[in-house]
Design a protein around this motif. Structure first.
Motif, mmCIF file in Angstrom:
data_model
loop_
_atom_site.group_PDB
_atom_site.id
_atom_site.type_symbol
_atom_site.label_atom_id
_atom_site.label_comp_id
_atom_site.label_asym_id
_atom_site.label_seq_id
_atom_site.Cartn_x
_atom_site.Cartn_y
_atom_site.Cartn_z
ATOM 1 N N ILE A 4 0.868 -1.182 0.000
ATOM 2 C CA ILE A 4 0.000 0.000 0.000
ATOM 3 C C ILE A 4 0.903 1.229 0.000
ATOM 4 O O ILE A 4 1.745 1.384 0.891
ATOM 5 N N ASN A 5 0.739 2.102 -0.987
ATOM 6 C CA ASN A 5 1.424 3.392 -0.989
ATOM 7 C C ASN A 5 0.499 4.418 -0.345
ATOM 8 O O ASN A 5 -0.678 4.509 -0.722
ATOM 9 N N THR A 6 1.026 5.178 0.622
ATOM 10 C CA THR A 6 0.199 6.145 1.343
ATOM 11 C C THR A 6 0.883 7.495 1.464
ATOM 12 O O THR A 6 2.105 7.606 1.381
ATOM 13 N N LEU A 7 0.053 8.496 1.687
ATOM 14 C CA LEU A 7 0.497 9.813 2.140
ATOM 15 C C LEU A 7 -0.111 10.019 3.513
ATOM 16 O O LEU A 7 -1.214 9.539 3.782
ATOM 17 N N TRP A 8 0.600 10.712 4.417
ATOM 18 C CA TRP A 8 0.067 10.947 5.754
ATOM 19 C C TRP A 8 0.231 12.399 6.159
ATOM 20 O O TRP A 8 1.085 13.112 5.619
ATOM 21 N N GLN A 9 -0.636 12.800 7.088
ATOM 22 C CA GLN A 9 -0.515 14.097 7.758
ATOM 23 C C GLN A 9 -0.737 13.875 9.242
ATOM 24 O O GLN A 9 -1.618 13.108 9.631
ATOM 25 N N MET A 10 0.092 14.521 10.041
ATOM 26 C CA MET A 10 -0.045 14.435 11.492
ATOM 27 C C MET A 10 -0.189 15.842 12.048
ATOM 28 O O MET A 10 0.501 16.767 11.630
ATOM 29 N N THR A 11 -1.116 16.001 12.973
ATOM 30 C CA THR A 11 -1.269 17.271 13.662
ATOM 31 C C THR A 11 -0.982 17.052 15.140
ATOM 32 O O THR A 11 -1.362 16.026 15.702
ATOM 33 N N THR A 12 -0.265 17.999 15.734
ATOM 34 C CA THR A 12 0.096 17.931 17.146
ATOM 35 C C THR A 12 -0.270 19.247 17.815
ATOM 36 O O THR A 12 -0.413 20.273 17.151
ATOM 37 N N GLN A 13 -0.395 19.202 19.120
ATOM 38 C CA GLN A 13 -0.730 20.405 19.875
ATOM 39 C C GLN A 13 0.454 21.372 19.859
ATOM 40 O O GLN A 13 1.586 20.971 20.103
ATOM 41 N N VAL A 14 0.194 22.634 19.553
ATOM 42 C CA VAL A 14 1.215 23.684 19.541
ATOM 43 C C VAL A 14 0.660 24.914 20.269
ATOM 44 O O VAL A 14 -0.547 25.015 20.484
ATOM 45 N N PRO A 15 1.525 25.851 20.623
ATOM 46 C CA PRO A 15 1.040 27.071 21.279
ATOM 47 C C PRO A 15 0.108 27.862 20.365
ATOM 48 O O PRO A 15 0.232 27.808 19.134
ATOM 49 N N PRO A 16 -0.836 28.623 20.943
ATOM 50 C CA PRO A 16 -1.739 29.455 20.138
ATOM 51 C C PRO A 16 -0.956 30.363 19.189
ATOM 52 O O PRO A 16 0.091 30.905 19.545
ATOM 53 N N GLY A 17 -1.480 30.483 17.976
ATOM 54 C CA GLY A 17 -0.836 31.310 16.961
ATOM 55 C C GLY A 17 0.141 30.542 16.088
ATOM 56 O O GLY A 17 0.621 31.061 15.095
ATOM 57 N N GLU A 18 0.450 29.301 16.434
ATOM 58 C CA GLU A 18 1.408 28.493 15.657
ATOM 59 C C GLU A 18 0.735 27.270 15.032
ATOM 60 O O GLU A 18 1.383 26.263 14.766
ATOM 61 N N GLU A 19 -0.573 27.352 14.787
ATOM 62 C CA GLU A 19 -1.338 26.203 14.333
ATOM 63 C C GLU A 19 -0.791 25.573 13.054
ATOM 64 O O GLU A 19 -0.787 24.356 12.912
ATOM 65 N N TRP A 20 -0.331 26.365 12.089
ATOM 66 C CA TRP A 20 0.186 25.780 10.852
ATOM 67 C C TRP A 20 1.444 24.961 11.104
ATOM 68 O O TRP A 20 1.735 24.017 10.370
ATOM 69 N N ALA A 21 2.182 25.277 12.156
ATOM 70 C CA ALA A 21 3.373 24.500 12.501
ATOM 71 C C ALA A 21 3.001 23.136 13.081
ATOM 72 O O ALA A 21 3.861 22.276 13.240
ATOM 73 N N SER A 22 1.725 22.929 13.387
ATOM 74 C CA SER A 22 1.302 21.667 13.989
ATOM 75 C C SER A 22 1.132 20.550 12.969
ATOM 76 O O SER A 22 0.967 19.395 13.334
ATOM 77 N N ILE A 23 1.180 20.873 11.674
ATOM 78 C CA ILE A 23 0.895 19.875 10.649
ATOM 79 C C ILE A 23 2.182 19.426 9.968
ATOM 80 O O ILE A 23 2.930 20.238 9.435
ATOM 81 N N ASN A 24 2.428 18.126 10.026
ATOM 82 C CA ASN A 24 3.567 17.513 9.342
ATOM 83 C C ASN A 24 3.018 16.535 8.314
ATOM 84 O O ASN A 24 1.940 15.969 8.502
ATOM 85 N N ALA A 25 3.759 16.301 7.248
ATOM 86 C CA ALA A 25 3.288 15.414 6.191
ATOM 87 C C ALA A 25 4.423 14.538 5.683
ATOM 88 O O ALA A 25 5.600 14.883 5.808
ATOM 89 N N GLY A 26 4.048 13.392 5.122
ATOM 90 C CA GLY A 26 5.042 12.492 4.561
ATOM 91 C C GLY A 26 4.379 11.363 3.795
ATOM 92 O O GLY A 26 3.180 11.418 3.488
ATOM 93 N N ALA A 27 5.152 10.336 3.502
ATOM 94 C CA ALA A 27 4.671 9.183 2.748
ATOM 95 C C ALA A 27 5.181 7.912 3.408
ATOM 96 O O ALA A 27 6.259 7.908 4.004
ATOM 97 N N ASP A 28 4.393 6.860 3.327
ATOM 98 C CA ASP A 28 4.784 5.540 3.822
ATOM 99 C C ASP A 28 4.396 4.489 2.800
ATOM 100 O O ASP A 28 3.387 4.627 2.099
ATOM 101 N N GLU A 29 5.201 3.424 2.748
ATOM 102 C CA GLU A 29 4.866 2.245 1.952
ATOM 103 C C GLU A 29 4.711 1.083 2.937
ATOM 104 O O GLU A 29 5.623 0.806 3.711
ATOM 105 N N PHE A 30 3.540 0.466 2.933
ATOM 106 C CA PHE A 30 3.264 -0.653 3.831
ATOM 107 C C PHE A 30 3.238 -1.957 3.016
ATOM 108 O O PHE A 30 2.648 -2.001 1.945
ATOM 109 N N VAL A 31 3.866 -2.995 3.578
ATOM 110 C CA VAL A 31 3.876 -4.323 2.950
ATOM 111 C C VAL A 31 3.215 -5.290 3.920
ATOM 112 O O VAL A 31 3.478 -5.247 5.120
ATOM 113 N N ARG A 32 2.364 -6.169 3.380
ATOM 114 C CA ARG A 32 1.692 -7.161 4.230
ATOM 115 C C ARG A 32 2.731 -8.081 4.867
ATOM 116 O O ARG A 32 3.623 -8.578 4.197
ATOM 117 N N VAL A 33 2.598 -8.269 6.189
ATOM 118 C CA VAL A 33 3.544 -9.116 6.934
ATOM 119 C C VAL A 33 3.065 -10.553 6.867
ATOM 120 O O VAL A 33 1.911 -10.843 7.025
#
Length: 126
Positions: A97-126
């Motif tokens: 499975i080829n995927t794209l991901w986004q993660m959001t984390t808690q950040v101080p007020p006013g820095e909301e855009w800094a809370s979003i990280n993005a990337g890609a993962d490749e998953f293989v059935r085990v």
């Protein structure tokens, strides 16, 4: 607006069902365990990497439509949520499975855009 244009290009109806149930491992050694009932997913995610150098776990939920998959993990020990979307790779030597991901984390007020990280993962059935 871009989302609406993309949805219009999607195939009508739903795809032939793919059973994603089981364990899938990404390139970093993290494991997504999917329990599939119809087109819904539940399960667990164990991340092999975290800021502290130890594994992190979270509850997983999501959806399947044919060979398309989407799942979200709410992390147990962190104020963070990660979402993946992807598709099964046709004719891959191993089920992948080829995927794209986004993660959001808690950040101080006013820095909301800094809370979003993005990337890609490749998953293989085990």
């Amino acid at each position: 607006m871009l989302l609406e244009k993309s949805v219009v290009r999607a195939a009508k109806g739903t795809g032939a069902p793919v059973d994603f149930s089981g364990d899938w491992k990404n390139e970093l050694g993290s494991i997504a365990t999917f329990v599939q009932k119809g087109d819904t997913l539940s399960g667990k995610y164990v991340s092999a990497v975290s800021e502290g150098g130890t594994s992190a776990t979270g509850v997983l939920s999501g959806f399947v439509d044919g060979d398309l998959i989407s799942f979200v993990v709410h992390w147990d020990d962190f104020q963070a949520i990660t979402a993946w979307v992807g598709q099964l790779v046709p004719k891959a030597p191993k089920q992948t499975i080829n995927t794209l991901w986004q993660m959001t984390t808690q950040v101080p007020p006013g820095e909301e855009w800094a809370s979003i990280n993005a990337g890609a993962d490749e998953f293989v059935r085990v």
